[in-house]
Design an enzyme around this catalytic site. Structure first.
Site, PDB file in Angstrom:
ATOM      1  N   LYS A   1      39.781  29.962  36.201  1.00 51.88           N
ATOM      2  CA  LYS A   1      39.554  29.875  34.751  1.00 51.88           C
ATOM      3  C   LYS A   1      40.092  31.098  34.017  1.00 51.88           C
ATOM      4  O   LYS A   1      40.502  30.994  32.853  1.00 51.88           O
ATOM      5  CB  LYS A   1      38.069  29.645  34.451  1.00 51.88           C
TER       6      LYS A   1
ATOM      7  N   ARG B   1      29.074  54.656  38.150  1.00 53.14           N
ATOM      8  CA  ARG B   1      29.990  55.609  38.785  1.00 53.14           C
ATOM      9  C   ARG B   1      29.921  56.980  38.126  1.00 53.14           C
ATOM     10  O   ARG B   1      30.017  58.014  38.778  1.00 53.14           O
ATOM     11  CB  ARG B   1      31.416  55.056  38.717  1.00 53.14           C
ATOM     12  N   ARG B   2      29.747  56.967  36.789  1.00 53.80           N
ATOM     13  CA  ARG B   2      29.733  58.230  36.044  1.00 53.80           C
ATOM     14  C   ARG B   2      28.292  58.662  35.768  1.00 53.80           C
ATOM     15  O   ARG B   2      27.480  57.889  35.259  1.00 53.80           O
ATOM     16  CB  ARG B   2      30.509  58.076  34.737  1.00 53.80           C
TER      17      ARG B   2
ATOM     18  N   VAL C   1      38.854  45.077  32.364  1.00 48.70           N
ATOM     19  CA  VAL C   1      39.760  44.397  33.282  1.00 48.70           C
ATOM     20  C   VAL C   1      39.880  42.920  32.938  1.00 48.70           C
ATOM     21  O   VAL C   1      38.883  42.213  32.852  1.00 48.70           O
ATOM     22  CB  VAL C   1      39.265  44.540  34.739  1.00 48.70           C
TER      23      VAL C   1
ATOM     24  N   TRP D   1      29.193  43.274  32.336  1.00 54.76           N
ATOM     25  CA  TRP D   1      28.517  42.193  33.032  1.00 54.76           C
ATOM     26  C   TRP D   1      27.492  42.739  34.029  1.00 54.76           C
ATOM     27  O   TRP D   1      26.397  42.189  34.149  1.00 54.76           O
ATOM     28  CB  TRP D   1      29.542  41.299  33.709  1.00 54.76           C
TER      29      TRP D   1
ATOM     30  N   SER E   1      36.154  36.812  25.369  1.00 54.17           N
ATOM     31  CA  SER E   1      36.757  36.732  26.697  1.00 54.17           C
ATOM     32  C   SER E   1      37.922  37.710  26.814  1.00 54.17           C
ATOM     33  O   SER E   1      38.878  37.658  26.040  1.00 54.17           O
ATOM     34  CB  SER E   1      37.260  35.310  26.956  1.00 54.17           C
ATOM     35  N   ARG E   2      37.854  38.593  27.802  1.00 48.63           N
ATOM     36  CA  ARG E   2      38.922  39.575  27.988  1.00 48.63           C
ATOM     37  C   ARG E   2      40.252  38.899  28.330  1.00 48.63           C
ATOM     38  O   ARG E   2      41.306  39.335  27.877  1.00 48.63           O
ATOM     39  CB  ARG E   2      38.529  40.575  29.078  1.00 48.63           C
ATOM     40  N   ASN E   3      40.189  37.849  29.136  1.00 43.23           N
ATOM     41  CA  ASN E   3      41.425  37.169  29.523  1.00 43.23           C
ATOM     42  C   ASN E   3      42.055  36.436  28.345  1.00 43.23           C
ATOM     43  O   ASN E   3      43.268  36.479  28.153  1.00 43.23           O
ATOM     44  CB  ASN E   3      41.134  36.206  30.675  1.00 43.23           C
TER      45      ASN E   3
ATOM     46  N   TYR F   1      29.611  50.047  26.881  1.00 45.12           N
ATOM     47  CA  TYR F   1      29.863  48.652  27.242  1.00 45.12           C
ATOM     48  C   TYR F   1      29.013  47.659  26.456  1.00 45.12           C
ATOM     49  O   TYR F   1      29.468  46.551  26.169  1.00 45.12           O
ATOM     50  CB  TYR F   1      29.623  48.452  28.745  1.00 45.12           C
TER      51      TYR F   1
END
Length: 343
Positions: free
Chosen positions: A202, A43-44, A291, A23, A265-267, A60
């Site tokens: 959500k 970060r990397r 995550v 995202w 959707s990951r969730n 990603y």
């Protein structure tokens, strides 16, 4: 790009996006496509180098070519130098720690934009509250972006709409202009409470919908969970001062439907694994570092509901499946067996 007259409402010309996940990278692309100069912090080091040399973040967003106006770095100070806005694209439960490290580097008057959707476990604060506290800025300087924002579809330039929310309307309008593209249509809103609670809740309802899919249930079950999930989210929001109509909008119903229905959707996907009988650890391993925010937010939202005196039965059973060993099948039976009442 037209400028706003108010100082707080100047359209950001240079923006830093901190976080090069799916995202964060996608929103950086949106900003660049809208004509904004963007520096994406990764970060990397190898991720930043890959983006600069190949124009792709293969880990990603494989296959998505990023615009030349977007450049990447692993140096947060370099990313934020001279920026008009800083976009925080890290998971909700790590936002405080990350922002505390970045706080000395933040440009004094920059708009701080949260992309995270969650309620902090330790404090039960919304993300904008965490940003305001840690960065030591007024809430009027903090904005959030929320809506049906499945990153892969937006990165592929499929049409979508979203909400840019800020207590300062001029600031929201300026950010709206900075991220408007032919495929990404942002609307403004000043109801931060409603926008953020809708975005956090959500994810929890999407976990429940995924569990239903994993159990083999169909569209009637999904529709029932979405509708009753919207009802309990709205109850919580209104009790905390949100506008009821916010939950019927893009950041409410719009985001809820996308997150509950899409396999992107990951969730939803995480919940489906639980519904098929996988343990929490197995589902987390299968996520490969991505995550599922609802796994932790279900606990903080449940606590927030208890503190507020709001009944949230779906959130309650999702928490108990994720953290107390309740099986998805008995959880569904428990929801269906609740006391009958008027809608």
């Amino acid at each position: 790009m037209p400028e706003q007259a108010d100082q707080n409402g100047r359209v950001p010309a240079k923006v830093a996006v901190l976080g090069a996940g799916s995202w964060g990278t996608t929103f950086a692309k949106v900003l660049a496509d809208a004509g904004t100069d963007v520096t994406l912090w990764a970060r990397r080091t190898e991720v930043a180098e890959e983006i600069n040399s190949t124009r792709v973040n293969a880990g990603y967003l494989p296959g998505i070519v990023l615009p030349q106006r977007l450049r990447a770095t692993d140096d947060a100070a370099e990313a934020m130098h001279g920026t008009d806005a800083v976009v925080l694209a890290v998971p909700s439960q790590t936002l405080r720690e990350n922002l505390a490290g970045w706080q000395p580097l933040l440009p004094e008057r920059a708009t701080l934009v949260s992309l995270a959707k969650g309620v902090e476990l330790s404090t039960l604060k919304r993300m904008s509250e965490v940003v305001s506290e840690v960065a030591d800025v007024a809430m009027e300087q903090v904005a959030v972006v929320s809506g049906p924002n499945l990153a892969r579809e937006i990165a592929a330039e499929q049409p979508t709409a979203t909400v840019v929310a800020c207590n300062d309307h001029d600031r929201a309008v300026a950010l709206q202009q900075a991220c408007s593209t032919p495929y990404f249509r942002p609307y403004t809103n000043t109801d931060l409470v409603g926008i953020e609670l809708a975005g956090a809740c959500k994810n929890v309802i999407a976990l429940a919908c995924g569990m239903a899919v994993g159990l083999g249930y169909g569209h009637n079950t999904m529709s029932s969970l979405i509708t009753r999930g919207l009802a309990e989210t709205t109850r919580l929001g209104v009790a905390l001062g949100a506008e009821p109509m916010t939950f019927a909008g893009l950041a409410g119903l719009g985001d809820l439907v996308a997150t509950c229905m899409s396999p992107l959707s990951r969730n939803r996907t995480f919940g489906e694994r639980l519904g098929r009988g996988e343990t929490l650890a197995q589902a987390q391993d299968a996520a490969h570092g991505q995550v599922a925010e609802g796994v932790k937010s279900c606990s903080s939202i449940r606590q927030l509901a208890a503190r507020t005196g709001v009944e949230m039965p779906i959130t309650d059973v999702v928490h108990r499946v994720c953290h107390e060993g309740l099986e998805p099948g008995p959880a569904a039976a428990e929801l269906l067996g609740r006391e009958r009442k008027a809608e």
